[in-house]
Design a protein around this motif. Structure first.
Motif, PDB file in Angstrom:
ATOM      1  N   SER A 101       0.848  -1.198   0.000  1.00 25.79           N
ATOM      2  CA  SER A 101       0.000   0.000   0.000  1.00 25.79           C
ATOM      3  C   SER A 101       0.878   1.241   0.000  1.00 25.79           C
ATOM      4  O   SER A 101       1.132   1.848   1.045  1.00 25.79           O
ATOM      5  CB  SER A 101      -0.935  -0.014   1.214  1.00 25.79           C
ATOM      6  N   GLY A 102       1.348   1.599  -1.172  1.00 24.94           N
ATOM      7  CA  GLY A 102       2.216   2.758  -1.332  1.00 24.94           C
ATOM      8  C   GLY A 102       2.593   2.903  -2.795  1.00 24.94           C
ATOM      9  O   GLY A 102       2.201   2.080  -3.634  1.00 24.94           O
ATOM     10  N   ALA A 103       3.364   3.938  -3.097  1.00 22.94           N
ATOM     11  CA  ALA A 103       3.804   4.206  -4.461  1.00 22.94           C
ATOM     12  C   ALA A 103       4.797   3.135  -4.930  1.00 22.94           C
ATOM     13  O   ALA A 103       5.231   2.294  -4.140  1.00 22.94           O
ATOM     14  CB  ALA A 103       4.464   5.578  -4.508  1.00 22.94           C
ATOM     15  N   GLY A 104       5.162   3.186  -6.202  1.00 23.54           N
ATOM     16  CA  GLY A 104       6.135   2.250  -6.751  1.00 23.54           C
ATOM     17  C   GLY A 104       7.398   2.148  -5.900  1.00 23.54           C
ATOM     18  O   GLY A 104       7.955   1.057  -5.723  1.00 23.54           O
ATOM     19  N   HIS A 105       7.825   3.280  -5.375  1.00 22.12           N
ATOM     20  CA  HIS A 105       8.989   3.291  -4.494  1.00 22.12           C
ATOM     21  C   HIS A 105       8.833   2.358  -3.291  1.00 22.12           C
ATOM     22  O   HIS A 105       9.819   1.839  -2.772  1.00 22.12           O
ATOM     23  CB  HIS A 105       9.219   4.709  -3.956  1.00 22.12           C
ATOM     24  N   SER A 106       7.612   2.172  -2.845  1.00 21.88           N
ATOM     25  CA  SER A 106       7.399   1.296  -1.693  1.00 21.88           C
ATOM     26  C   SER A 106       7.593  -0.163  -2.097  1.00 21.88           C
ATOM     27  O   SER A 106       7.898  -1.011  -1.256  1.00 21.88           O
ATOM     28  CB  SER A 106       6.025   1.526  -1.064  1.00 21.88           C
ATOM     29  N   GLY A 137      -0.245   4.494  -6.164  1.00 26.35           N
ATOM     30  CA  GLY A 137      -0.436   4.342  -4.723  1.00 26.35           C
ATOM     31  C   GLY A 137      -0.644   2.922  -4.246  1.00 26.35           C
ATOM     32  O   GLY A 137      -0.822   2.695  -3.050  1.00 26.35           O
ATOM     33  N   ILE A 138      -0.631   1.959  -5.164  1.00 30.87           N
ATOM     34  CA  ILE A 138      -0.783   0.551  -4.770  1.00 30.87           C
ATOM     35  C   ILE A 138       0.110  -0.263  -5.701  1.00 30.87           C
ATOM     36  O   ILE A 138      -0.007  -0.159  -6.916  1.00 30.87           O
ATOM     37  CB  ILE A 138      -2.267   0.131  -4.802  1.00 30.87           C
ATOM     38  N   THR A 139       1.040  -1.024  -5.125  1.00 27.59           N
ATOM     39  CA  THR A 139       2.140  -1.552  -5.925  1.00 27.59           C
ATOM     40  C   THR A 139       2.223  -3.073  -5.914  1.00 27.59           C
ATOM     41  O   THR A 139       2.543  -3.675  -4.880  1.00 27.59           O
ATOM     42  CB  THR A 139       3.457  -0.932  -5.411  1.00 27.59           C
ATOM     43  N   PRO A 140       1.946  -3.689  -7.062  1.00 26.34           N
ATOM     44  CA  PRO A 140       2.027  -5.146  -7.163  1.00 26.34           C
ATOM     45  C   PRO A 140       3.459  -5.637  -6.945  1.00 26.34           C
ATOM     46  O   PRO A 140       4.408  -5.049  -7.465  1.00 26.34           O
ATOM     47  CB  PRO A 140       1.593  -5.426  -8.615  1.00 26.34           C
TER      48      PRO A 140
END
Lengths: 395, 395
Positions: free
Chosen positions: A74-79, A212-215
């Motif tokens: 649950s975050g951007a691609g960076h996460s 905002g959600i990163t597979p």
């Protein structure tokens, strides 16, 4: 002292409609946007868990993997980058970063913070890493983790030989992390077949979902390693054993880890559903055809691609040399002002040197390619003309 | 082997409409939901930056702060907890966790991962921390950081004396982190006046915004400390100096840090705008009145609040003892099945002991209070009746 309510929030929300042909986000389809105005659901409601299950299946398909540990951060691609490194790295681990633009450096920054000993293997500017560079670096550093961006959106370079890198990593008993944020859907990616240990991607690129959600997905080999760690991963929020439990990855009861955004899940679910309906191979082919058409058009306009070798060009984020004497910023401003079309400048080492044109998802169509070529040309001509006029007025 | 596209993604997206009266998320208003179907914007587009500025002003208002370092973390409420601890804590720091439910333990887990020496001061079950407990623990541990949830959603306990705790922290040269995820909007919170160093809150509680984007603010004192750190915070994604730069907090050029979700920004912006239009004091008063009405109703039904002392009851998440012999799960299922209303069970130490009824945002109205009381009563009576029938059938 009392802080008063801000006046700016008395204005109406203003959101213009643009055609996003930079390095991402790309436009969301009407289907995706509409889905996100659905009522919110609780993070443990069966309907929410059901959507998570569906998203999980979609991610397995786009990564071509059967990994149980497939989920979203649950975050951007960076996460996704954080989660990959945070779970694999223990203090003192040797981590090797493949550099074909900015993303390996970013991963290096993260890994150092997690206590890793970080080394870099850097490709020539505008080139992919050669086999010699790779094998030399592996032999020199004998890393426990190797990171590479399949496509680096700052340079528009694609690293084609992930399959061979997978073999190389096995030879050195090293975990392979592949950032497919900008590449997935624009080029082949076979997570299991290529022996990739961790892959993550962007929701807001070829998928056309919301940011905002990163597979992300972890191989069984990576998961076994993580289960055997002597210390917990340094970040609770990125702990893949806990997140995977919430996502129902391990056959254990689903336990609350954080409050997932149902809104973003709806958007991603619909983006994945659309992607699956089109089919992975067709999506990749379309992105490649569009990029080829763009490259031809660029040549016809007398412009030059930044990446010299055709086979090292990323189809999704296309980098074009800014012609001598042209201010890239004015070109981008022209396109935005006159057509509400985003053409982007460079990033990191390519700042001021390239235009970046994204052909992703909704914007990877023949019509959009022709449109952006026409606008780019018009903008450059107009800027040149203005420059000439300014020069003349000085005389 | 090829992974086929999943059949589940051929079905239509199914999202039921529910009344969310658990501990959160609460329902989003039509205004918020509609905003989230707006076209996406690039994370550096001026219109996006403008919305971020507006959100920032809104957050300053709800926290009653003038802190420059006011922004959002792109993640769930838990990511606010991470960011607070990650930026303050350096290896070996002594951190004291105030425990009035589960959240202090969660923060403890995080802090230990960041290398802190963690101690706990625990209130009696269902009670706030007493002044004696607090001062004794401060004297015993002399912490560098103290964490407390103003409202603990697992127990429904509110810690009223944050102002005094602020003074206590200054006395011990300690940073005060206050989790207002479940409390903000339901009770007074004056960040600057109370000398709070870091506060964060949930977007999806009284604000009625979407989950996944977390307002946070750092005092000048905290910021100065963070700027002087000897090592970088352990997580790039939570590095408040970098995030604040992107949010334009420090008067320096805005630099890309991650791709923010414009969709969630729209939702949060509209939620904040609505909140500001109502006014903080009126919002707090309404939440308190609704909770009072609920508490009266609970007594009238012959039920009992879990938190004994009235002044220690959190107005937003109300905990009610499960009557003897009643299966809370069946009550919750009844309410959901028959009325699509969420009544929640306990969490952590309160599991199976309490119902949790959330009165937040859209659901903090007299009508909703009366409705949930009526449903709760009906559900309990129905479950009791069934239990009696089952008993009889056994005879």
């Amino acid at each position: 002292m009392e802080v008063p309510p801000p006046l700016v929030l008395k204005r109406h929300l203003y959101v213009p409609s643009k055609t996003l042909m930079g390095p991402g986000p790309s436009n969301c389809s009407h289907r995706v946007l509409e889905a996100m105005s659905n009522p919110v659901l609780g993070h443990m409601h069966p309907e929410c868990l059901q959507i998570m299950d569906e998203v999980k299946e979609g991610i397995k398909y786009i990564f071509q993997t059967l990994n149980d540990a497939t989920m979203c951060i649950s975050g951007a691609g960076h996460s996704g980058m954080e989660a990959a490194l945070c779970n694999l790295i223990q203090d003192g681990d040797v981590v090797l970063m493949g550099i074909t633009g900015v993303w390996g450096h970013r991963a290096g920054d993260m890994a150092r913070r997690y206590g890793a000993e970080v080394h870099y293997v850097e490709a020539s500017f505008g080139r992919a890493l050669s086999w010699e560079e790779l094998t030399f670096a592996f032999e020199a550093h004998r890393p426990q983790v190797f990171f590479i961006a399949q496509g680096d959106s700052s340079t528009g370079v694609i690293q084609q030989n992930i399959r061979e890198i997978g073999e190389l990593c096995r030879k050195y008993d090293c975990f392979l992390v592949v950032d497919t944020v900008a590449s997935l859907g624009g080029t082949e990616f076979l997570m299991d077949e290529w022996k990739v240990d961790v892959a993550y991607t962007g929701s807001q690129k070829t998928l056309g979902g919301p940011a905002g959600i990163t597979p992300i997905s972890f191989s069984k080999r990576a998961l076994t390693h993580i289960r055997k760690r002597k210390t917990k991963p340094k970040v609770y929020y990125f702990d893949i054993l806990l997140i995977g439990q919430y996502w129902g990855c391990y056959g254990t009861p689903r336990i609350y880890h954080h409050t997932i955004s149902s809104t973003l899940l709806y958007g991603l679910r619909e983006a994945l559903a659309h992607f699956c309906a089109l089919g992975l191979k067709a999506v990749v082919r379309r992105h490649q055809e569009c990029s080829k058409r763009l490259q031809l058009g660029i040549e016809e306009l007398g412009l030059e691609m930044f990446v010299q070798r055709e086979e090292e060009r990323l189809p999704t984020v296309n980098t074009i040399k800014v012609p001598f004497g042209v201010d890239w910023k004015k070109v981008a401003e022209y396109a935005m002002r006159k057509y509400s079309v985003e053409i982007s400048g460079g990033l990191g080492p390519t700042v001021e040197h390239v235009f970046r044109i994204g052909l992703m998802g909704e914007n990877a169509t023949v019509e959009r390619v022709d449109m952006v070529l026409s606008i780019l040309n018009e903008a450059i001509q107009s800027i040149k003309l203005k420059a000439v006029k300014t020069e003349r007025s000085k005389i």
